[in-house]
Scaffold this motif. Structure first.
Motif: not given
Length: 135
Positions: A82, A108, A111-112, A115
């Motif tokens: 992430a 962000s 990305a989190a 993941a």
């Protein structure tokens, strides 16, 4: 509970209650556009010299097999993936902008979400519901 925690709880409750299939088509389209845009930025950003330095530092954090690092062909812990994917998506500053401020939160969140979706083998609708929470 402080204001940040209260705001975080409200956002988490909002995100948990989302149903991808119940969202208007225009909203679903916007989320998909944003995810595609963010993935492209992550792919482009990974080649930046600063990202190479961050990858070297992230190796020191330990290894894992939770989530994919975009463009690397490798996996790492969800937290490392992430972090690196968010950096890759932000390094060129072409990512989304919250027009009433200078906030670039989208990559962000994506990305989190990527993941965690990878780590927990979530389906695409669940991943997109997370992505919708920030749009």
């Amino acid at each position: 509970m402080n204001a940040a925690a209260t705001g975080g709880m409200r956002l988490a409750q909002f995100a948990a209650a989302l149903d991808w299939r119940a969202l208007p088509a225009a909203v679903r389209g916007k989320v998909i556009d944003h995810v595609i845009d963010t993935a492209g930025l992550m792919l482009a950003g990974g080649a930046a010299p600063a990202c190479a330095q961050a990858r070297r530092a992230a190796i020191e954090w330990g290894s894992g097999d939770d989530a994919t690092i975009i463009g690397e062909g490798s996996r790492s812990s969800a937290a490392t993936a992430a972090f690196l994917n968010a950096l890759y998506g932000r390094i060129h500053a072409f990512d989304d902008t919250y027009e009433r401020g200078t906030l670039h939160a989208g990559n962000s969140v994506i990305a989190a979400a990527l993941a965690l979706a990878d780590k927990h083998a979530c389906d695409g609708a669940t991943f997109l519901e997370i992505g919708r929470a920030h749009v």
